[in-house]
Structure formats: structure tokens, C-alpha cells
Write a protein that holds these residues in place. Structure first.
Motif, mmCIF file in Angstrom:
data_model
loop_
_atom_site.group_PDB
_atom_site.id
_atom_site.type_symbol
_atom_site.label_atom_id
_atom_site.label_comp_id
_atom_site.label_asym_id
_atom_site.label_seq_id
_atom_site.Cartn_x
_atom_site.Cartn_y
_atom_site.Cartn_z
ATOM 1 N N ASN A 76 4.772 -5.560 -6.422
ATOM 2 C CA ASN A 76 3.535 -5.681 -5.637
ATOM 3 C C ASN A 76 2.297 -5.131 -6.629
ATOM 4 O OD1 ASN A 76 4.512 -6.438 -3.319
ATOM 5 N ND2 ASN A 76 4.303 -4.204 -2.599
ATOM 6 N N GLU A 77 2.617 -4.235 -7.659
ATOM 7 C CA GLU A 77 1.635 -4.003 -8.570
ATOM 8 C C GLU A 77 1.083 -5.121 -9.541
ATOM 9 O OE1 GLU A 77 0.617 -0.925 -12.211
ATOM 10 O OE2 GLU A 77 2.028 -0.484 -10.923
ATOM 11 N N GLN A 78 2.249 -5.692 -10.255
ATOM 12 C CA GLN A 78 2.233 -7.020 -11.011
ATOM 13 C C GLN A 78 1.792 -8.054 -10.361
ATOM 14 O OE1 GLN A 78 2.406 -6.930 -14.429
ATOM 15 N NE2 GLN A 78 2.655 -4.655 -14.252
ATOM 16 N N GLN A 79 2.171 -8.295 -9.038
ATOM 17 C CA GLN A 79 1.459 -9.329 -8.292
ATOM 18 C C GLN A 79 0.240 -9.290 -8.264
ATOM 19 O OE1 GLN A 79 3.144 -9.864 -4.236
ATOM 20 N NE2 GLN A 79 1.564 -11.163 -3.956
ATOM 21 N N GLY A 80 -0.273 -8.132 -7.799
ATOM 22 C CA GLY A 80 -1.746 -7.782 -7.785
ATOM 23 C C GLY A 80 -2.506 -8.193 -9.007
ATOM 24 N N LYS A 81 -2.061 -7.732 -10.431
ATOM 25 C CA LYS A 81 -2.683 -8.034 -11.217
ATOM 26 C C LYS A 81 -2.485 -9.511 -11.900
ATOM 27 C CE LYS A 81 -1.496 -3.406 -13.518
ATOM 28 N NZ LYS A 81 -0.789 -2.622 -14.657
#
Length: 172
Positions: A104-109
Motif C-alpha cells: 500500500n505504501e508504494q502504491q500510494g507513492k
């Protein structure tokens, strides 16, 4: 900036990071930053380095582009349009990849980069943006100049569909 003086990709990333830190600290005016970025984006590697740091980094620059920088990026022409469209495609495809892997963190970035690209494309020369987006959209259907670009990154049909949707979102 002459070709001989043009920075490497790595140098451009380092220079951009320094400038953004100075700008955020209030030690570099919008106008001076815009002039320096204009010199940097005059070369392909310079522009690539600038966009890697400014689009993907935590600096708020691309979220609230100062008017002088908007004008310089618009004046830079096709090279900036091309790299922004390519970044739109790559970040859109990577957002889907990260979603699939549960990151989710990389998706958000990646989604933030997509949004920044969308916003920037709204500010650039409309006819240049339209033509470049049409080329990318055609490639998502297996046609035209960007087919090789999409194939090089190994994007699957879902990612191509997401890229097509991102292209159409710019047009709205």
C-alpha cells in the motif's frame, strides 16, 4: 546549457535534490529555481534526473508548482511533455503492480506520481500534450510508436488498460 556541460542523469538527480532543499528552506526563490530547472531540462538526462526527484520525492514542489516554473517547463517543449507522459504511464502501471502485491505504501507513492504527472500535463502546451497522449493511447491498443516502450517494461493487459484510463483522465 551546452551539451558538453549537460549533467549526467545521476548528477541531475543530485542537483535537483539540493535545489529542492534550498527552495523548501526559502533560500532559493521561485524565479531562480525556475531558471535553474530550465537549464537542467534542456538536456534529456537533466530532465530525467529532475523528474525522478521532483515527481517521486517528498518535496511539495510538484504539488504546488510556482508560476515561473510552470512557464519554464511549458517553454521547454516536447522533451518535458514526453517524459511527463512516460512517467504517467510508468507510475500508473506500478501503482497496479503494488496493489497486486499488497504494498500500500508504494502504491500510494506511485499514485502520487500519477497525479503529479496529470497536473503537470494540464499546464503544458495543450496540442503537444494531446499528440503525445494519443501516441501512448494507441500503444495500449498495440499500435504506433510507444508499443516498444510498453513492451520494454513488460506491462500486461490490465496495466495497459490502467494506462489508457490515466491518459483519458488527463483529457477530462
Amino acid at each position: 546549457m551546452s551539451e558538453a556541460a549537460a549533467p549526467s542523469f545521476q548528477q541531475a538527480m543530485e542537483i535537483t535534490a539540493q535545489w529542492l532543499n534550498l527552495w523548501e528552506a526559502g533560500e532559493l526563490s521561485d524565479e531562480v529555481l525556475a531558471d535553474r530547472v530550465a537549464e537542467l531540462v534542456a538536456s534529456r538526462d537533466g530532465a530525467r534526473g529532475f523528474f525522478v526527484i521532483s515527481l517521486a520525492g517528498d518535496s511539495p514542489l510538484m504539488d504546488r508548482l510556482p508560476d515561473p516554473l510552470q512557464m519554464q517547463l511549458r517553454a521547454a517543449g516536447d522533451g518535458v511533455v514526453d517524459l511527463t507522459v512516460r512517467n504517467l504511464a510508468m507510475s500508473t502501471a506500478m501503482a497496479l503492480h503494488h496493489q497486486r502485491t499488497g504494498d500500500n505504501e508504494q502504491q500510494g507513492k506511485s499514485e502520487r506520481v500519477t497525479q503529479r504527472c496529470n497536473d503537470l500535463l494540464q499546464m503544458l502546451e495543450p496540442e503537444d500534450v494531446k499528440q503525445r497522449l494519443e501516441t501512448l493511447l494507441a500503444a495500449t491498443k498495440g499500435e504506433g510508436d510507444d508499443v516498444e516502450f510498453l513492451a520494454r517494461w513488460g506491462y500486461d493487459e490490465q496495466q495497459k488498460a490502467a494506462i489508457a484510463a490515466a491518459v483519458l483522465a488527463v483529457a477530462q
